[in-house]
Design a protein around this motif. Sequence first.
Motif, PDB file in Angstrom:
ATOM      1  N   THR A  11       0.857  -1.191   0.000  1.00 46.59           N
ATOM      2  CA  THR A  11       0.000   0.000   0.000  1.00 46.59           C
ATOM      3  C   THR A  11       0.891   1.240   0.000  1.00 46.59           C
ATOM      4  N   GLY A  12       0.368   2.336  -0.529  1.00 48.58           N
ATOM      5  CA  GLY A  12       1.194   3.543  -0.648  1.00 48.58           C
ATOM      6  C   GLY A  12       2.305   3.330  -1.657  1.00 48.58           C
ATOM      7  N   ALA A  13       1.978   2.540  -2.681  1.00 48.76           N
ATOM      8  CA  ALA A  13       3.009   2.072  -3.617  1.00 48.76           C
ATOM      9  C   ALA A  13       3.667   3.201  -4.400  1.00 48.76           C
ATOM     10  N   ALA A  14       2.968   4.320  -4.551  1.00 48.16           N
ATOM     11  CA  ALA A  14       3.546   5.435  -5.324  1.00 48.16           C
ATOM     12  C   ALA A  14       4.347   6.391  -4.443  1.00 48.16           C
ATOM     13  N   GLY A  15       4.442   6.099  -3.165  1.00 53.27           N
ATOM     14  CA  GLY A  15       5.178   6.975  -2.253  1.00 53.27           C
ATOM     15  C   GLY A  15       6.675   6.689  -2.300  1.00 53.27           C
ATOM     16  N   GLN A  16       7.402   7.413  -1.455  1.00 55.88           N
ATOM     17  CA  GLN A  16       8.858   7.280  -1.548  1.00 55.88           C
ATOM     18  C   GLN A  16       9.370   5.932  -1.008  1.00 55.88           C
ATOM     19  N   ILE A  17       8.766   5.407   0.039  1.00 57.08           N
ATOM     20  CA  ILE A  17       9.194   4.072   0.495  1.00 57.08           C
ATOM     21  C   ILE A  17       8.811   3.029  -0.558  1.00 57.08           C
ATOM     22  N   GLY A  18       7.609   3.177  -1.112  1.00 58.68           N
ATOM     23  CA  GLY A  18       7.165   2.256  -2.165  1.00 58.68           C
ATOM     24  C   GLY A  18       8.179   2.179  -3.292  1.00 58.68           C
ATOM     25  N   LEU A  42      -1.526  -0.901  -4.074  1.00 53.23           N
ATOM     26  CA  LEU A  42      -2.720  -0.159  -3.649  1.00 53.23           C
ATOM     27  C   LEU A  42      -2.352   1.306  -3.462  1.00 53.23           C
ATOM     28  N   GLU A  43      -3.134   2.164  -4.083  1.00 56.98           N
ATOM     29  CA  GLU A  43      -2.926   3.609  -3.933  1.00 56.98           C
ATOM     30  C   GLU A  43      -4.274   4.306  -3.861  1.00 56.98           C
ATOM     31  N   ILE A  44      -4.255   5.547  -3.429  1.00 54.64           N
ATOM     32  CA  ILE A  44      -5.473   6.361  -3.527  1.00 54.64           C
ATOM     33  C   ILE A  44      -5.644   6.757  -5.002  1.00 54.64           C
ATOM     34  N   LEU A  87       1.970  -2.666   4.618  1.00 57.48           N
ATOM     35  CA  LEU A  87       1.073  -1.523   4.743  1.00 57.48           C
ATOM     36  C   LEU A  87       1.901  -0.268   5.002  1.00 57.48           C
ATOM     37  N   VAL A  88       2.214   0.393   3.902  1.00 56.74           N
ATOM     38  CA  VAL A  88       3.142   1.537   3.945  1.00 56.74           C
ATOM     39  C   VAL A  88       2.387   2.865   3.902  1.00 56.74           C
ATOM     40  N   GLY A  89       1.355   2.932   3.074  1.00 52.81           N
ATOM     41  CA  GLY A  89       0.621   4.196   2.894  1.00 52.81           C
ATOM     42  C   GLY A  89      -0.077   4.605   4.173  1.00 52.81           C
ATOM     43  N   ALA A  90       0.136   5.846   4.577  1.00 54.06           N
ATOM     44  CA  ALA A  90      -0.491   6.354   5.795  1.00 54.06           C
ATOM     45  C   ALA A  90      -0.669   7.849   5.648  1.00 54.06           C
ATOM     46  N   VAL A 129       3.113  -3.599   9.158  1.00 53.28           N
ATOM     47  CA  VAL A 129       2.685  -2.201   9.059  1.00 53.28           C
ATOM     48  C   VAL A 129       3.904  -1.299   9.226  1.00 53.28           C
ATOM     49  N   VAL A 130       4.093  -0.446   8.216  1.00 55.51           N
ATOM     50  CA  VAL A 130       5.212   0.510   8.192  1.00 55.51           C
ATOM     51  C   VAL A 130       4.692   1.921   8.452  1.00 55.51           C
ATOM     52  N   GLY A 131       3.521   2.225   7.895  1.00 53.09           N
ATOM     53  CA  GLY A 131       2.951   3.578   7.999  1.00 53.09           C
ATOM     54  C   GLY A 131       2.720   3.973   9.444  1.00 53.09           C
ATOM     55  N   ASN A 132       3.103   5.174   9.778  1.00 54.55           N
ATOM     56  CA  ASN A 132       3.042   5.644  11.173  1.00 54.55           C
ATOM     57  C   ASN A 132       1.683   6.215  11.566  1.00 54.55           C
ATOM     58  N   PRO A 133       1.332   6.146  12.863  1.00 57.58           N
ATOM     59  CA  PRO A 133       2.043   5.474  13.950  1.00 57.58           C
ATOM     60  C   PRO A 133       1.912   3.952  13.807  1.00 57.58           C
ATOM     61  N   ASN A 187       7.521   1.131  21.459  1.00 58.81           N
ATOM     62  CA  ASN A 187       6.845   1.795  20.338  1.00 58.81           C
ATOM     63  C   ASN A 187       7.857   2.262  19.307  1.00 58.81           C
ATOM     64  N   HIS A 188       7.470   2.299  18.038  1.00 58.38           N
ATOM     65  CA  HIS A 188       8.317   2.960  17.019  1.00 58.38           C
ATOM     66  C   HIS A 188       8.068   4.463  17.135  1.00 58.38           C
ATOM     67  N   SER A 189       8.705   5.045  18.150  1.00 57.26           N
ATOM     68  CA  SER A 189       8.534   6.478  18.414  1.00 57.26           C
ATOM     69  C   SER A 189       9.739   6.884  19.249  1.00 57.26           C
TER      70      SER A 189
HETATM   71  N1  NAD Z   1       8.044   2.241  10.860  1.00 59.95           N
HETATM   72  C1  NAD Z   1       9.081   2.887  10.364  1.00 59.95           C
HETATM   73  O1  NAD Z   1      10.232   2.604  10.739  1.00 59.95           O
HETATM   74  C2  NAD Z   1       8.927   3.988   9.338  1.00 59.95           C
HETATM   75  C3  NAD Z   1      10.058   4.543   8.771  1.00 59.95           C
HETATM   76  C4  NAD Z   1       9.915   5.529   7.796  1.00 59.95           C
HETATM   77  C5  NAD Z   1       8.641   5.967   7.430  1.00 59.95           C
HETATM   78  N2  NAD Z   1       7.567   5.416   8.029  1.00 59.95           N
HETATM   79  C6  NAD Z   1       6.209   5.824   7.654  1.00 59.95           C
HETATM   80  O2  NAD Z   1       5.858   5.214   6.420  1.00 59.95           O
HETATM   81  C7  NAD Z   1       4.799   5.932   5.818  1.00 59.95           C
HETATM   82  C8  NAD Z   1       5.063   6.152   4.335  1.00 59.95           C
HETATM   83  O3  NAD Z   1       6.205   6.954   4.150  1.00 59.95           O
HETATM   84  P1  NAD Z   1       6.576   7.517   2.698  1.00 59.95           P
HETATM   85  O4  NAD Z   1       7.806   8.301   2.896  1.00 59.95           O
HETATM   86  O5  NAD Z   1       6.531   6.445   1.684  1.00 59.95           O
HETATM   87  O6  NAD Z   1       5.359   8.519   2.479  1.00 59.95           O
HETATM   88  P2  NAD Z   1       4.847   9.135   1.112  1.00 59.95           P
HETATM   89  O7  NAD Z   1       3.967  10.287   1.500  1.00 59.95           O
HETATM   90  O8  NAD Z   1       5.957   9.356   0.149  1.00 59.95           O
HETATM   91  O9  NAD Z   1       3.942   7.977   0.505  1.00 59.95           O
HETATM   92  C9  NAD Z   1       2.762   7.549   1.120  1.00 59.95           C
HETATM   93  C10 NAD Z   1       1.870   7.037   0.017  1.00 59.95           C
HETATM   94  O10 NAD Z   1       0.727   6.458   0.631  1.00 59.95           O
HETATM   95  C11 NAD Z   1      -0.371   6.741  -0.200  1.00 59.95           C
HETATM   96  N3  NAD Z   1      -1.607   6.561   0.544  1.00 59.95           N
HETATM   97  C12 NAD Z   1      -2.226   7.423   1.387  1.00 59.95           C
HETATM   98  N4  NAD Z   1      -3.390   6.899   1.813  1.00 59.95           N
HETATM   99  C13 NAD Z   1      -3.504   5.681   1.242  1.00 59.95           C
HETATM  100  C14 NAD Z   1      -4.492   4.666   1.287  1.00 59.95           C
HETATM  101  N5  NAD Z   1      -5.626   4.815   1.990  1.00 59.95           N
HETATM  102  N6  NAD Z   1      -4.291   3.546   0.558  1.00 59.95           N
HETATM  103  C15 NAD Z   1      -3.178   3.389  -0.175  1.00 59.95           C
HETATM  104  N7  NAD Z   1      -2.214   4.329  -0.276  1.00 59.95           N
HETATM  105  C16 NAD Z   1      -2.368   5.454   0.429  1.00 59.95           C
HETATM  106  C17 NAD Z   1      -0.129   8.169  -0.677  1.00 59.95           C
HETATM  107  O11 NAD Z   1      -0.876   8.463  -1.853  1.00 59.95           O
HETATM  108  C18 NAD Z   1       1.379   8.137  -0.931  1.00 59.95           C
HETATM  109  O12 NAD Z   1       1.683   7.782  -2.271  1.00 59.95           O
HETATM  110  C19 NAD Z   1       4.688   7.235   6.636  1.00 59.95           C
HETATM  111  O13 NAD Z   1       3.632   7.067   7.560  1.00 59.95           O
HETATM  112  C20 NAD Z   1       6.004   7.286   7.379  1.00 59.95           C
HETATM  113  O14 NAD Z   1       5.900   8.046   8.575  1.00 59.95           O
HETATM  114  C21 NAD Z   1       7.674   4.435   8.961  1.00 59.95           C
END
Ligand code: NAD
Length: 330
Positions: A11-18, A42-44, A87-90, A129-133, A187-189
């Motif tokens: 999820t969040g596949a188009a984001g930077q972690i993706g 999966l993306e929005i 689950l990256v997108g958040a 789950v990667v997306g924070n929190p 916690n990852h915090s």
């Molecule tokens: N646990 C960890 O160690 C850790 C480390 C780094 C980043 N993170 C978290 O990972 C998350 C992603 O980071 P990033 O840099 O890729 O962010 P990003 O903003 O570059 O990408 C997030 C992507 O998620 C998508 N998205 C939003 N809502 C969505 C939904 N409902 N379904 C599918 N996709 C959705 C967005 O369109 C975007 O493309 C953030 O929450 C960040 O804080 C966690």
Amino acid sequence: MTRTPVNVTVTGAAGQIGYALLFRIASGQLLGADVPVKLRLLEITPALKAAEGTAMELDDCAFPLLQGIDITDDPNVAFDGTNVGLLVGARPRTKGMERGDLLEANGGIFKPQGKAINDNAADDVKILVVGNPANTNALIAQAAAPDVPAERFTAMTRLDHNRALTQLAKKTGSTVADIKRLTIWGNHSATQYPDIFQASVAGKPAFDAIGGDEKWLSDEFIPTVAKRGAAIIEARGASSAASAANAAIDHVHTWVNGTAEGDWTSMGIPSDGSYGVPEGLISSFPVTTKNGTYEIVQGLEISEFSRARIDASVAELAEEREAVRALGLI
Ligand SMILES: NC(=O)c1ccc[n+]([C@@H]2O[C@H](COP(=O)([O-])OP(=O)(O)OC[C@H]3O[C@@H](n4cnc5c(N)ncnc54)[C@H](O)[C@@H]3O)[C@@H](O)[C@H]2O)c1
Ligand SMILES: O=C(O)C[C@H](O)C(=O)O
């Protein structure tokens, strides 16, 4: 014999972690050099075009293990038959947003995704789950998936673990490969507790290897690791991406392929009450893994120094759980 491809949903596949993650999955680094994969992105809706661009690049890599890519904005489609879900997108925290607002916004993402996993994923599904929190998002998704064994929902603290390894290696003039049995608790915090008291450096107790320097531990090591995410944001102007993707690869790879003899890793997992962590909280623990399952390392002696820090991070997790409970998200 041709192996059945493993369905991996990101999820969040188009984001930077993706972007840092997908190519490594497709090249075999997540599951192994002999395991074919099918990717579900999966993306929005507004980000679907960007995800298509990434898929075009994946095609252009001609990865022999990549047996298909589906792109969707529908969680039910994205998690259909999923074996591994990342689950990256958040929803990131934006200016003026309180923690409660952030939890609520993420509830709107992780609750429906948890339900879609419940209704559509494969029986052996594993979720990171990667997306924070991350810990509390994992709790929300898990609560929405009552038919999936609770222990399949995990949260990422492997990045913190890897950060701690490098800080300790630098301090002791060793390499990360010399270090064993390091733990991230909680916690990852910024409240997380990186614990070196059980760790060894080239076979020697880590505390001895740092010359018993408790001041370095309290004033440098622990805050450096715990606040590293913020330091990266400050330096890069964006949160960690390649290192976060690397940790996600490590987390799933270790979960599936096992920890080395005499070592362990750190994973955010549902507590069974071990080490006084209230049952059900998704907290980081020392774990060993084998054959796709994990176990909390038992019987570790927890000093007063460690106890206070574990308790502080766990208290924060308990507060987050109360907050999402009050919002009706779990
Ligand atoms: N646990 C960890 O160690 C850790 C480390 C780094 C980043 N993170 C978290 O990972 C998350 C992603 O980071 P990033 O840099 O890729 O962010 P990003 O903003 O570059 O990408 C997030 C992507 O998620 C998508 N998205 C939003 N809502 C969505 C939904 N409902 N379904 C599918 N996709 C959705 C967005 O369109 C975007 O493309 C953030 O929450 C960040 O804080 C966690
Ligand atoms: O995205 C963040 O807030 C930081 C991230 O969780 C990290 O640890 O790098």
